[in-house]
Design a protein around this motif. Structure first.
Motif, mmCIF file in Angstrom:
data_model
loop_
_atom_site.group_PDB
_atom_site.id
_atom_site.type_symbol
_atom_site.label_atom_id
_atom_site.label_comp_id
_atom_site.label_asym_id
_atom_site.label_seq_id
_atom_site.Cartn_x
_atom_site.Cartn_y
_atom_site.Cartn_z
ATOM 1 N N SER A 184 50.975 -12.178 136.305
ATOM 2 C CA SER A 184 51.822 -11.529 137.423
ATOM 3 C C SER A 184 50.533 -11.139 138.486
ATOM 4 N N ASP A 185 51.110 -10.458 139.637
ATOM 5 C CA ASP A 185 49.873 -9.943 140.316
ATOM 6 C C ASP A 185 49.253 -8.943 139.634
ATOM 7 N N ILE A 186 48.018 -8.774 139.938
ATOM 8 C CA ILE A 186 47.213 -7.599 138.934
ATOM 9 C C ILE A 186 46.333 -6.957 140.442
ATOM 10 N N LYS A 187 46.304 -5.555 139.799
ATOM 11 C CA LYS A 187 45.272 -4.474 140.565
ATOM 12 C C LYS A 187 44.224 -4.336 139.366
ATOM 13 N N ALA A 188 43.255 -4.439 139.898
ATOM 14 C CA ALA A 188 42.010 -4.279 139.104
ATOM 15 C C ALA A 188 41.083 -3.084 139.658
ATOM 16 N N THR A 189 40.451 -2.165 138.963
ATOM 17 C CA THR A 189 39.633 -0.862 139.224
ATOM 18 C C THR A 189 38.570 -1.169 138.464
ATOM 19 N N PRO A 190 37.156 -1.544 139.152
ATOM 20 C CA PRO A 190 35.920 -1.352 138.279
ATOM 21 C C PRO A 190 35.707 0.133 138.363
ATOM 22 N N ASN A 191 35.240 0.429 137.174
ATOM 23 C CA ASN A 191 34.847 2.017 136.790
ATOM 24 C C ASN A 191 33.419 2.023 136.751
ATOM 25 N N PHE A 192 32.595 2.991 137.631
ATOM 26 C CA PHE A 192 31.351 3.210 137.287
ATOM 27 C C PHE A 192 31.057 4.568 137.232
ATOM 28 N N LYS A 193 29.792 5.002 136.695
ATOM 29 C CA LYS A 193 29.626 6.286 136.526
ATOM 30 C C LYS A 193 27.922 6.468 136.818
ATOM 31 N N LYS A 194 27.546 7.641 137.395
ATOM 32 C CA LYS A 194 26.340 8.014 137.615
ATOM 33 C C LYS A 194 25.541 8.179 136.283
ATOM 34 N N ILE A 195 24.547 7.593 136.104
ATOM 35 C CA ILE A 195 23.775 7.725 134.860
ATOM 36 C C ILE A 195 23.204 9.158 134.698
ATOM 37 N N GLY A 196 23.752 9.577 133.494
ATOM 38 C CA GLY A 196 23.493 11.146 133.101
ATOM 39 C C GLY A 196 24.550 12.230 133.444
ATOM 40 N N SER A 197 25.647 11.327 134.224
ATOM 41 C CA SER A 197 27.029 12.257 134.438
ATOM 42 C C SER A 197 27.955 11.837 133.653
ATOM 43 N N SER A 198 29.053 12.822 133.167
ATOM 44 C CA SER A 198 30.329 12.374 132.381
ATOM 45 C C SER A 198 31.316 12.007 133.314
ATOM 46 N N GLU A 199 31.235 11.962 134.558
ATOM 47 C CA GLU A 199 32.336 11.784 135.649
ATOM 48 C C GLU A 199 32.478 10.450 136.111
ATOM 49 N N THR A 200 33.262 9.690 135.992
ATOM 50 C CA THR A 200 33.444 8.360 136.437
ATOM 51 C C THR A 200 33.615 8.546 138.097
ATOM 52 N N THR A 201 33.232 7.529 138.789
ATOM 53 C CA THR A 201 33.558 7.396 140.385
ATOM 54 C C THR A 201 35.099 7.482 140.305
ATOM 55 N N GLU A 202 35.739 8.269 141.484
ATOM 56 C CA GLU A 202 37.010 8.430 141.887
ATOM 57 C C GLU A 202 37.107 7.007 142.534
ATOM 58 N N LYS A 203 38.538 6.327 142.358
ATOM 59 C CA LYS A 203 38.892 5.508 143.161
ATOM 60 C C LYS A 203 39.527 6.084 144.592
ATOM 61 N N LYS A 204 39.469 5.070 145.428
ATOM 62 C CA LYS A 204 39.992 5.371 146.599
ATOM 63 C C LYS A 204 41.418 4.544 146.846
ATOM 64 N N ASP A 205 42.373 5.021 147.350
ATOM 65 C CA ASP A 205 43.602 3.977 147.555
ATOM 66 C C ASP A 205 43.303 3.074 148.563
ATOM 67 N N THR A 206 43.748 1.672 148.397
ATOM 68 C CA THR A 206 43.493 0.752 149.169
ATOM 69 C C THR A 206 44.831 0.082 149.619
ATOM 70 N N LYS A 207 45.118 0.058 150.816
ATOM 71 C CA LYS A 207 46.415 -0.631 151.348
ATOM 72 C C LYS A 207 46.414 -1.898 151.616
ATOM 73 N N ILE A 208 47.430 -2.731 151.139
ATOM 74 C CA ILE A 208 47.161 -4.249 151.366
ATOM 75 C C ILE A 208 48.493 -4.231 152.489
ATOM 76 N N ASP A 209 48.385 -4.909 153.441
ATOM 77 C CA ASP A 209 49.486 -5.284 154.349
ATOM 78 C C ASP A 209 50.039 -6.627 153.982
ATOM 79 N N ASP A 210 50.949 -6.488 153.250
ATOM 80 C CA ASP A 210 51.854 -7.793 152.886
ATOM 81 C C ASP A 210 53.175 -7.807 153.276
ATOM 82 N N SER A 211 53.382 -7.303 154.373
ATOM 83 C CA SER A 211 54.788 -7.311 154.957
ATOM 84 C C SER A 211 55.036 -8.471 155.929
ATOM 85 N N SER A 212 56.338 -8.668 156.139
ATOM 86 C CA SER A 212 56.851 -9.941 156.614
ATOM 87 C C SER A 212 56.418 -9.745 158.304
ATOM 88 N N LYS A 213 55.895 -8.612 158.803
ATOM 89 C CA LYS A 213 55.961 -8.346 160.110
ATOM 90 C C LYS A 213 54.264 -8.268 160.343
#
Length: 166
Positions: free
Chosen positions: A105-134
């Protein structure tokens, strides 16, 4: 005689330039895509690394396709894994920087990175894809039609001038 011949040549050029624009509408004239039938969307994080994908196989008779993903962390970051949304089967560990998956099926993939020495993974931002018929329609077919229209207008203008000169 020269004017008639030049008008006939112009009409022939216009007709032949418009044929490819309409050939895509007929299935028997246009080849089917064999490499990529599923839409793959990578949802990027704000920072952390680079990533890409490539289709490894065409969609098979069962509706499955193999896709290769690759992530490379920036200096000071480490890759923590892939997150996928859609129907897939991993052919390895989701924490590998290079991974093949089988998609159906169609897939959405998110690569996750974190700063070395940090416990937080980088936050993802929304990506809008224009797949409308217009969405704006561009491409080779519209170029051929545009060229044919411009040539036809030029031909009519030239014919009008030659008629009024007599």
């Amino acid at each position: 005689m020269k004017r008639t011949l030049s008008i006939l040549v112009a009409v022939l050029v216009i007709a032949l330039s418009a044929i490819p624009a309409f050939a895509a509408e007929n299935d028997y004239l246009s080849p089917k895509a064999t490499v990529a039938n599923y839409q793959i969307t990578i949802i990027p994080g704000p920072e952390g690394g680079t990533y890409n994908f490539e289709y490894k196989t065409p969609v098979d008779d069962d509706g499955k396709q193999t896709v290769h993903f690759h992530a490379k962390p920036d200096d000071g970051y480490e890759f923590t894994g892939w997150t996928f949304d859609g129907n897939y089967t991993p052919l390895g560990n989701l924490t590998d920087t290079e991974l093949d998956i089988i998609v159906s099926s169609d897939i959405k993939a998110t690569p996750n990175f974190k700063k070395i020495g940090s416990s937080e993974t980088t936050e993802k931002k929304d990506t809008k894809i224009d797949d409308s018929s217009k969405s704006p329609k561009t491409g080779t077919n519209y170029v051929y039609v545009g060229i044919a229209c411009v040539a036809l207008i030029g031909l009519l203008f030239a014919a009008k001038k030659s008629i009024y000169k007599k």
